[in-house]
Design a protein around this motif. Structure first.
Motif, mmCIF file in Angstrom:
data_model
loop_
_atom_site.group_PDB
_atom_site.id
_atom_site.type_symbol
_atom_site.label_atom_id
_atom_site.label_comp_id
_atom_site.label_asym_id
_atom_site.label_seq_id
_atom_site.Cartn_x
_atom_site.Cartn_y
_atom_site.Cartn_z
ATOM 1 N N VAL A 221 0.842 -1.209 0.000
ATOM 2 C CA VAL A 221 0.000 0.000 0.000
ATOM 3 C C VAL A 221 0.869 1.249 0.000
ATOM 4 O O VAL A 221 0.588 2.230 -0.685
ATOM 5 N N LYS A 222 1.951 1.235 0.771
ATOM 6 C CA LYS A 222 2.851 2.387 0.833
ATOM 7 C C LYS A 222 3.551 2.624 -0.506
ATOM 8 O O LYS A 222 3.925 3.761 -0.815
ATOM 9 N N ALA A 223 3.743 1.575 -1.275
ATOM 10 C CA ALA A 223 4.464 1.692 -2.554
ATOM 11 C C ALA A 223 3.581 2.192 -3.686
ATOM 12 O O ALA A 223 4.090 2.566 -4.745
ATOM 13 N N ILE A 224 2.265 2.211 -3.499
ATOM 14 C CA ILE A 224 1.350 2.645 -4.565
ATOM 15 C C ILE A 224 1.546 4.133 -4.852
ATOM 16 O O ILE A 224 1.699 4.951 -3.941
ATOM 17 N N ASP A 225 1.532 4.475 -6.099
ATOM 18 C CA ASP A 225 1.624 5.876 -6.536
ATOM 19 C C ASP A 225 0.238 6.511 -6.432
ATOM 20 O O ASP A 225 -0.493 6.629 -7.414
ATOM 21 N N TRP A 226 -0.104 6.934 -5.216
ATOM 22 C CA TRP A 226 -1.456 7.428 -4.961
ATOM 23 C C TRP A 226 -1.745 8.720 -5.723
ATOM 24 O O TRP A 226 -2.810 8.875 -6.324
ATOM 25 N N LEU A 227 -0.809 9.671 -5.680
ATOM 26 C CA LEU A 227 -1.036 10.945 -6.366
ATOM 27 C C LEU A 227 -1.165 10.720 -7.877
ATOM 28 O O LEU A 227 -2.039 11.302 -8.527
ATOM 29 N N GLY A 228 -0.290 9.890 -8.414
ATOM 30 C CA GLY A 228 -0.367 9.604 -9.840
ATOM 31 C C GLY A 228 -1.666 8.919 -10.217
ATOM 32 O O GLY A 228 -2.283 9.248 -11.230
ATOM 33 N N SER A 229 -2.105 7.965 -9.394
ATOM 34 C CA SER A 229 -3.344 7.236 -9.676
ATOM 35 C C SER A 229 -4.547 8.167 -9.647
ATOM 36 O O SER A 229 -5.396 8.148 -10.553
ATOM 37 N N LEU A 230 -4.631 8.990 -8.602
ATOM 38 C CA LEU A 230 -5.777 9.898 -8.466
ATOM 39 C C LEU A 230 -5.792 10.948 -9.571
ATOM 40 O O LEU A 230 -6.849 11.266 -10.129
ATOM 41 N N SER A 231 -4.615 11.487 -9.903
ATOM 42 C CA SER A 231 -4.572 12.513 -10.947
ATOM 43 C C SER A 231 -4.891 11.910 -12.314
ATOM 44 O O SER A 231 -5.539 12.558 -13.145
ATOM 45 N N LEU A 232 -4.475 10.664 -12.552
ATOM 46 C CA LEU A 232 -4.805 10.007 -13.817
ATOM 47 C C LEU A 232 -6.301 9.772 -13.947
ATOM 48 O O LEU A 232 -6.900 10.058 -14.992
ATOM 49 N N VAL A 233 -6.924 9.255 -12.887
ATOM 50 C CA VAL A 233 -8.369 9.041 -12.909
ATOM 51 C C VAL A 233 -9.091 10.363 -13.130
ATOM 52 O O VAL A 233 -10.040 10.453 -13.923
ATOM 53 N N ALA A 234 -8.632 11.424 -12.447
ATOM 54 C CA ALA A 234 -9.282 12.731 -12.568
ATOM 55 C C ALA A 234 -9.176 13.282 -13.981
ATOM 56 O O ALA A 234 -10.161 13.773 -14.550
ATOM 57 N N LEU A 235 -7.981 13.196 -14.576
ATOM 58 C CA LEU A 235 -7.822 13.783 -15.910
ATOM 59 C C LEU A 235 -8.631 13.017 -16.958
ATOM 60 O O LEU A 235 -9.241 13.622 -17.854
#
Length: 550
Positions: A221-235
């Protein structure tokens, strides 16, 4: 080199070296057959659900008493599929292919039940969104797992079979959807997923034996790119929602549409900054874009996804609205393109496996795809069955040659360790192209009908008919010809529908032309017959990151 990279190098130095092993551990023919059958079944249901509801949309809208949400029955699946797909690939890098693939199949099974039992349009759209999320995992993980199992030269053959499964499922979708809708119930378009996904789950559980890193949950869970994932879904969501709303739900110059498109574009910048500066293990390594050939392969995949799905999704509606075919009959009429795509996918896979050449396949494929979609422009209410069949065969030959050749092209340019990231990026681009196709082609179609409503009124078509065709509801009333008895009025409506579809085919021809131009920039690379199976997990990700930043 930054301090973070130095720390990781120090950590890696303490990892005990593994004894060299065989390049690829031997598997029995039974195990390989079971694994590949499970992979084909997984991809089949993911591809099937892109088009299976195409012929059922008018009936679903009527029975759920909602025509306003009909566009989102297909759109929700495509949007969720595009947004979630690369996240699945990164999760499999962390926890391994098998557990993530099993989760995706199980999630697809559960969400199919939700869709089949939907009692309202909102419930169905929510179910389709979850179905699309899991479908994105299936499309990603099938290609990645094959890449883990086989060498570049051999995987081209298996990718050809994947292309056959994809095209057959996409083509059978309208036929099965029409048959279920006409003879049983539209709900069977989702019930059919249960035995297929159930069989795939059992086979994967029992036979898939790729590397399992046994990563601890908290560390993963700590290794997941959370910011990248959320920003990709948003865009992805904001851009596609803006395109869908524009000209249909809201005017193009409305604050809602402008804000969605502008902020979606800004999220693209934030996503790039996140991947380049903030992410420890980026969702999408930007180094892939340094090679001109990779950019060309991704561009071609976008265009191919757009053109292929636009045809699969809107040809059945053309047959229902212009040729007054039943849902089942409209599905049967799409068989020529399905067969052509499937046969050529296998044939090109054999060619790439035998000769190790992929650029020539893409050059020929894109040229034929341009020709086939250009022929679609000639389709009208008076078109003969022979014309409709020939046009589809030509377009299907071109599209069938492009299902997997770009995958081979981009994988040939990256290391084995980066294959999953490159494949997930390519599938993201292809899924976005497919999602944009459903949304943009839908807008083009509706705007084309709206432009012709005034002419229908002048032709004497009753307002009870024109009101149903205007305001974003034309696709939901594709079978409206059956309610018109006057021959001249009927012909006027057919002509209006055909004109609106012609606008879609002009668009797809232009997009296919761009794909043909992109194919000329793809580089040649030798396809190796040697293979070392990919290892997943955090330690392998650390190695890959150090090598990238060194």
């Amino acid at each position: 080199m930054n301090s973070s990279s130095q720390t990781e190098e120090h950590e890696l130095a303490r990892i005990p070296a593994e004894a060299p092993g065989p390049a690829q551990h031997a598997r029995s023919k039974i195990r390989i057959t079971a694994i590949m059958l499970a992979i084909y079944l997984s991809l089949f249901i993911a591809a099937l659900d892109q088009t299976v509801i195409a012929t059922a949309i008018p009936t679903i809208s009527t029975q759920l008493h909602s025509s306003s949400g009909q566009a989102w029955i297909g759109g929700a699946y495509q949007l969720a599929n595009a947004a979630a797909a690369p996240i699945w690939a990164k999760l499999s890098d962390i926890w391994g292919r098998k557990p993530i693939l099993l989760i995706a199949v199980g999630m697809f099974f559960a969400s199919s039940i939700l869709c089949a039992t939907a009692t309202s349009m909102k419930m169905l759209i929510a179910g389709r969104a979850i179905l699309g999320t899991s479908g994105g995992g299936l499309t990603q993980m099938t290609s990645i797992t094959i890449s883990d199992l086989f060498s570049m030269r051999l995987r081209s053959l298996h990718f050809g079979l994947l292309g056959l499964v994809w095209s057959v499922a996409g083509g059978l979708g309208p036929i099965l959807g029409g048959a279920f809708t006409e003879f049983l119930s539209w709900r069977w378009t989702f019930w059919i997923n249960l035995p297929i996904s159930g069989a795939a789950f059992v086979l994967l559980w029992g036979f898939l034996d790729v590397h399992n890193p046994r990563t601890r949950f908290v560390e993963g869970v700590k290794a997941i790119d959370w910011l990248g994932s959320l920003s990709l879904v948003a865009l992805v969501l904001m851009l596609l929602l803006g395109l869908d709303f524009g000209g249909a739900t809201f005017p193009w110059n409305s604050p809602t549409v402008i804000c969605l498109i502008v902020f979606g574009g800004l999220m693209t910048i934030f996503f790039i900054l996140s991947e380049k500066r903030l992410a420890r293990y980026p969702l999408m390594p930007l180094g892939i874009f340094r090679e001109k050939s990779n950019v060309a392969s991704l561009a071609l995949c976008f265009m191919h996804g757009f053109v292929a799905l636009a045809g699969e999704f809107y040809l059945p509606l053309f047959f229902q609205s212009v040729k007054h075919a039943s849902p089942f009959h409209s599905g049967l009429l799409t068989l020529p393109i399905t067969l052509a795509e499937g046969i050529l996918a296998v044939f090109t896979g054999i060619l790439m496996h035998r000769f190790g050449r992929y650029r020539e396949v893409m050059w020929v494929g894109t040229a034929i795809m341009v020709l086939g979609n250009g022929l679609y422009i000639k389709m009208a209410a008076a078109s003969s069955l022979a014309e409709l069949v020939i046009f589809q065969i030509v377009a299907g030959i071109g599209a069938g040659m492009l299902f997997d050749s770009p995958v081979i092209a981009i994988q040939a340019m990256v290391s084995q360790q980066d294959t999953a990231a490159a494949t997930s990026t390519l599938w993201l681009i292809r899924n976005i192209g497919s999602s944009v196709a459903v949304v943009v082609a839908g807008v083009v179609f509706q705007n084309g009908v709206d432009d012709r409503v005034h002419g229908l009124v002048n032709a004497g078509v009753p307002t009870t008919v024109t009101d149903k065709l205007a305001g974003g509801e034309a696709a939901a009333h594709a079978s409206i010809l059956g309610t018109i008895s006057d021959p001249s009025q009927r012909a006027a409506v057919q002509h209006a529908f055909a004109g609106a579809f012609r606008n879609i085919w002009i668009l797809t021809t232009c997009v296919a032309s761009v794909a043909m131009a992109a194919s000329t920039f793809i580089a040649k690379k030798r396809l190796s017959t040697e293979h070392v199976e990919t290892k997943t997990g955090l330690e392998e990700m650390k190695v890959s990151r150090v090598n990238t930043t060194a």
